[in-house]
Design a protein around this motif. Structure first.
Motif, PDB file in Angstrom:
ATOM      1  N   ARG A 235       0.363  -1.374   0.197  1.00 21.57           N
ATOM      2  CA  ARG A 235      -0.157   0.292  -0.048  1.00 21.57           C
ATOM      3  C   ARG A 235       0.988   1.757  -0.090  1.00 21.57           C
ATOM      4  NH1 ARG A 235      -1.325   3.322   3.481  1.00 21.57           N
ATOM      5  NH2 ARG A 235      -0.539   2.260   5.099  1.00 21.57           N
ATOM      6  N   LEU A 236       2.378   1.438   1.162  1.00 21.48           N
ATOM      7  CA  LEU A 236       2.852   2.389   0.841  1.00 21.48           C
ATOM      8  C   LEU A 236       3.563   2.789  -0.202  1.00 21.48           C
ATOM      9  CD1 LEU A 236       4.131   2.331   4.708  1.00 21.48           C
ATOM     10  CD2 LEU A 236       2.748   3.494   3.778  1.00 21.48           C
ATOM     11  N   ALA A 237       4.284   1.445  -0.904  1.00 25.05           N
ATOM     12  CA  ALA A 237       4.519   1.698  -1.904  1.00 25.05           C
ATOM     13  C   ALA A 237       4.068   1.886  -3.289  1.00 25.05           C
ATOM     14  CB  ALA A 237       4.882   0.179  -2.517  1.00 25.05           C
ATOM     15  N   ARG A 238       2.718   1.580  -3.191  1.00 24.37           N
ATOM     16  CA  ARG A 238       2.057   2.227  -4.546  1.00 24.37           C
ATOM     17  C   ARG A 238       1.880   3.567  -4.157  1.00 24.37           C
ATOM     18  NH1 ARG A 238      -1.550  -3.824  -4.178  1.00 24.37           N
ATOM     19  NH2 ARG A 238       0.033  -5.195  -5.788  1.00 24.37           N
TER      20      ARG A 238
ATOM     21  N   ALA B 205      10.580  11.956   1.962  1.00 21.99           N
ATOM     22  CA  ALA B 205       9.768  11.286   3.515  1.00 21.99           C
ATOM     23  C   ALA B 205       9.233  10.226   3.359  1.00 21.99           C
ATOM     24  CB  ALA B 205       8.911  12.762   3.976  1.00 21.99           C
ATOM     25  N   ASP B 206       7.882  10.428   3.183  1.00 20.62           N
ATOM     26  CA  ASP B 206       7.174   9.182   2.563  1.00 20.62           C
ATOM     27  C   ASP B 206       8.164   7.480   1.788  1.00 20.62           C
ATOM     28  OD1 ASP B 206       5.008  10.527   2.743  1.00 20.62           O
ATOM     29  OD2 ASP B 206       4.290  10.317   0.785  1.00 20.62           O
ATOM     30  N   MET B 207       9.336   8.333   1.026  1.00 19.28           N
ATOM     31  CA  MET B 207       9.953   6.782   0.860  1.00 19.28           C
ATOM     32  C   MET B 207      11.427   5.858   2.073  1.00 19.28           C
ATOM     33  SD  MET B 207      11.174   4.641  -1.334  1.00 19.28           S
ATOM     34  CE  MET B 207      12.251   3.254  -0.663  1.00 19.28           C
ATOM     35  N   GLU B 208      11.631   6.768   2.887  1.00 20.54           N
ATOM     36  CA  GLU B 208      11.966   7.167   4.215  1.00 20.54           C
ATOM     37  C   GLU B 208      11.104   6.673   5.103  1.00 20.54           C
ATOM     38  OE1 GLU B 208      13.279  11.302   6.826  1.00 20.54           O
ATOM     39  OE2 GLU B 208      14.194  11.551   4.911  1.00 20.54           O
ATOM     40  N   THR B 209       9.731   6.654   5.441  1.00 17.12           N
ATOM     41  CA  THR B 209       8.935   5.989   6.089  1.00 17.12           C
ATOM     42  C   THR B 209       8.629   4.077   5.137  1.00 17.12           C
ATOM     43  OG1 THR B 209       7.836   7.638   6.985  1.00 17.12           O
ATOM     44  CG2 THR B 209       6.376   5.223   6.579  1.00 17.12           C
ATOM     45  N   LEU B 210       9.168   4.400   3.967  1.00 17.40           N
ATOM     46  CA  LEU B 210       8.768   3.295   3.277  1.00 17.40           C
ATOM     47  C   LEU B 210       9.595   1.659   3.529  1.00 17.40           C
ATOM     48  CD1 LEU B 210       7.824   1.176   1.201  1.00 17.40           C
ATOM     49  CD2 LEU B 210       8.377   2.205   0.018  1.00 17.40           C
ATOM     50  N   PHE B 211      11.082   2.821   3.836  1.00 21.58           N
ATOM     51  CA  PHE B 211      12.247   1.905   3.911  1.00 21.58           C
ATOM     52  C   PHE B 211      12.353   1.457   5.342  1.00 21.58           C
ATOM     53  CE2 PHE B 211      16.980   1.596   4.753  1.00 21.58           C
ATOM     54  CZ  PHE B 211      17.381   0.432   3.798  1.00 21.58           C
TER      55      PHE B 211
ATOM     56  N   ALA C 281      13.439  -6.056  -1.505  1.00 25.62           N
ATOM     57  CA  ALA C 281      12.379  -5.017  -1.868  1.00 25.62           C
ATOM     58  C   ALA C 281      14.121  -3.587  -1.157  1.00 25.62           C
ATOM     59  CB  ALA C 281      11.545  -4.748  -1.159  1.00 25.62           C
ATOM     60  N   VAL C 282      14.538  -4.613  -0.859  1.00 23.77           N
ATOM     61  CA  VAL C 282      15.841  -3.242   1.355  1.00 23.77           C
ATOM     62  C   VAL C 282      17.149  -3.227   0.224  1.00 23.77           C
ATOM     63  CG1 VAL C 282      17.279  -3.701   2.917  1.00 23.77           C
ATOM     64  CG2 VAL C 282      14.834  -3.810   3.529  1.00 23.77           C
ATOM     65  N   LYS C 283      16.535  -3.783  -0.782  1.00 24.21           N
ATOM     66  CA  LYS C 283      18.143  -4.213  -1.512  1.00 24.21           C
ATOM     67  C   LYS C 283      17.617  -3.476  -3.035  1.00 24.21           C
ATOM     68  CE  LYS C 283      20.202  -8.759  -0.924  1.00 24.21           C
ATOM     69  NZ  LYS C 283      19.997 -10.227  -1.167  1.00 24.21           N
ATOM     70  N   ILE C 284      16.589  -2.993  -3.519  1.00 22.88           N
ATOM     71  CA  ILE C 284      16.287  -2.609  -4.570  1.00 22.88           C
ATOM     72  C   ILE C 284      15.697  -1.083  -3.928  1.00 22.88           C
ATOM     73  CG2 ILE C 284      14.721  -1.216  -5.651  1.00 22.88           C
ATOM     74  CD1 ILE C 284      13.566  -5.069  -6.646  1.00 22.88           C
TER      75      ILE C 284
ATOM     76  N   LEU D 176      10.642   1.258  -7.104  1.00 22.93           N
ATOM     77  CA  LEU D 176       9.844   1.448  -6.579  1.00 22.93           C
ATOM     78  C   LEU D 176       8.823   0.681  -7.415  1.00 22.93           C
ATOM     79  CD1 LEU D 176       8.852   5.197  -5.586  1.00 22.93           C
ATOM     80  CD2 LEU D 176       8.949   3.316  -3.678  1.00 22.93           C
ATOM     81  N   GLU D 177       8.603   0.226  -8.858  1.00 22.80           N
ATOM     82  CA  GLU D 177       7.881  -0.704  -9.403  1.00 22.80           C
ATOM     83  C   GLU D 177       8.779  -2.421  -9.370  1.00 22.80           C
ATOM     84  OE1 GLU D 177       8.690   1.221 -13.510  1.00 22.80           O
ATOM     85  OE2 GLU D 177       7.118   2.161 -13.124  1.00 22.80           O
TER      86      GLU D 177
END
Length: 203
Positions: free
Chosen positions: A25-28, A76-82, A106-109, A162-163
């Motif tokens: 959900r966060l990534a999309r 900021a959203d990417m920081e949260t996702l990571f 996903a973490v590596k990407i 992200l994709e």
């Protein structure tokens, strides 16, 4: 009792998808947000591509500043996702190694946009901004310097990352989940049958 235990076990198994669902959900949502900022950056490139920061009037400077803030929101959203991916990996490691492996990829990407679902360990090849967050940050800096074309290239790379994260987090998910839901429904029917049988016996 066995039917109840089976149902409980299946429901517990279902819980492992909760973390993956949140990550997806966060990534999309972030992908959609970044695409919107990328489109705006392309529009700025068309309108202000030949303007230097020192030549821009106050209104143009404010518009560019706003675009930079939009890009910062994506960061900021990417920081949260990571952070959530790291937490999910730790939680899944002792529950389901397949799911944990997908989160690890996903973490590596996220750390290297050159990495692919097929080869998540691909080297960064000397990229000074290999990660998604780093590319977003570099794009924000480019926007502030009116380098909209350069920013757009970094934004596109972030979108690709992200994709790919969405791809690895979705592996086997639908198939496993559908089978699990069928098992839960089957166990529920069996439990209802046993309860009805017990009711008739004690009536």
């Amino acid at each position: 009792q066995r039917a109840i235990d089976d149902l409980r076990a299946l429901l517990k198994e279902m819980e492992k998808w909760a973390a993956t669902d949140e990550l997806l959900r966060l990534a999309r949502a972030l992908l959609l947000k970044q695409r919107g900022v990328t489109r705006l950056t392309a529009e700025f490139c068309d309108r202000l591509g030949g303007v230097r920061p020192s030549q821009a009037d106050k209104d143009q400077q404010n518009q560019v500043r706003g675009l930079g803030h939009d890009q910062r929101d994506c960061m900021a959203d990417m920081e949260t996702l990571f952070e959530k991916m790291q937490q999910a990996y730790a939680a899944m490691l002792g529950v389901d190694r397949w799911v944990a492996g997908n989160v690890a990829d996903a973490v590596k990407i996220a750390q290297n946009t050159d990495a692919t679902p097929e080869n998540p360990d691909l080297p960064a090849a000397g990229d000074r901004t290999p990660g998604i967050h780093q590319k977003m940050d570099a794009a924000r800096d480019n926007i502030g310097n009116f380098l909209f074309g350069t920013a757009g290239s970094k934004q596109k790379a972030a979108e690709t990352g992200l994709e790919r994260i969405i791809t690895v987090l979705s592996r086997r998910r639908d198939l496993d989940r559908e089978g699990l839901l069928r098992d839960i429904e089957r166990s529920s029917r069996e439990l209802r049958r046993l309860l009805e049988q017990q009711r008739q016996t004690t009536a």
